[in-house]
Write an enzyme that holds these catalytic residues in place. Sequence first.
Site, PDB file in Angstrom:
ATOM      1  N   ARG A  17      66.910  70.172  45.912  1.00 16.28           N
ATOM      2  CA  ARG A  17      68.096  70.883  46.169  1.00 16.28           C
ATOM      3  C   ARG A  17      68.521  70.110  46.919  1.00 16.28           C
ATOM      4  NH1 ARG A  17      67.169  75.863  50.218  1.00 16.28           N
ATOM      5  NH2 ARG A  17      65.320  74.250  50.644  1.00 16.28           N
ATOM      6  N   ASN A  59      67.530  77.887  46.171  1.00 16.29           N
ATOM      7  CA  ASN A  59      65.859  78.219  45.970  1.00 16.29           C
ATOM      8  C   ASN A  59      66.227  79.265  45.433  1.00 16.29           C
ATOM      9  OD1 ASN A  59      64.874  75.546  45.888  1.00 16.29           O
ATOM     10  ND2 ASN A  59      63.690  76.369  47.966  1.00 16.29           N
TER      11      ASN A  59
END
Length: 92
Positions: free
Chosen positions: A17, A35
């Site tokens: 990320r 996520n």
Amino acid sequence: MALHLRIAGRVQGVGYRAAFLREAGKRGLSGWVRNRHDGSVEAVVDGDAGALAQIEAWARQGPAGASVQQVLATQCDAGSLRAGVMQIRPTA
């Protein structure tokens, strides 16, 4: 034009990320990344077509330590994305 990405493989716990956020920012994209509880990563990014193609290609490789198995990419509505803002959202 916006792009919705679903990235599967070993993409959690490897800095995916944060790396995605940096790469999207370098390309001037707006949007978010998070996520998913199923172990995947999801992102929505908005920007010009060339930058979207570049981030999609990057997503297929990811950062060192990631092992991307699949990327599902679909066009979507940018909705309420704020121009010039990329963020990490909570897990969903």
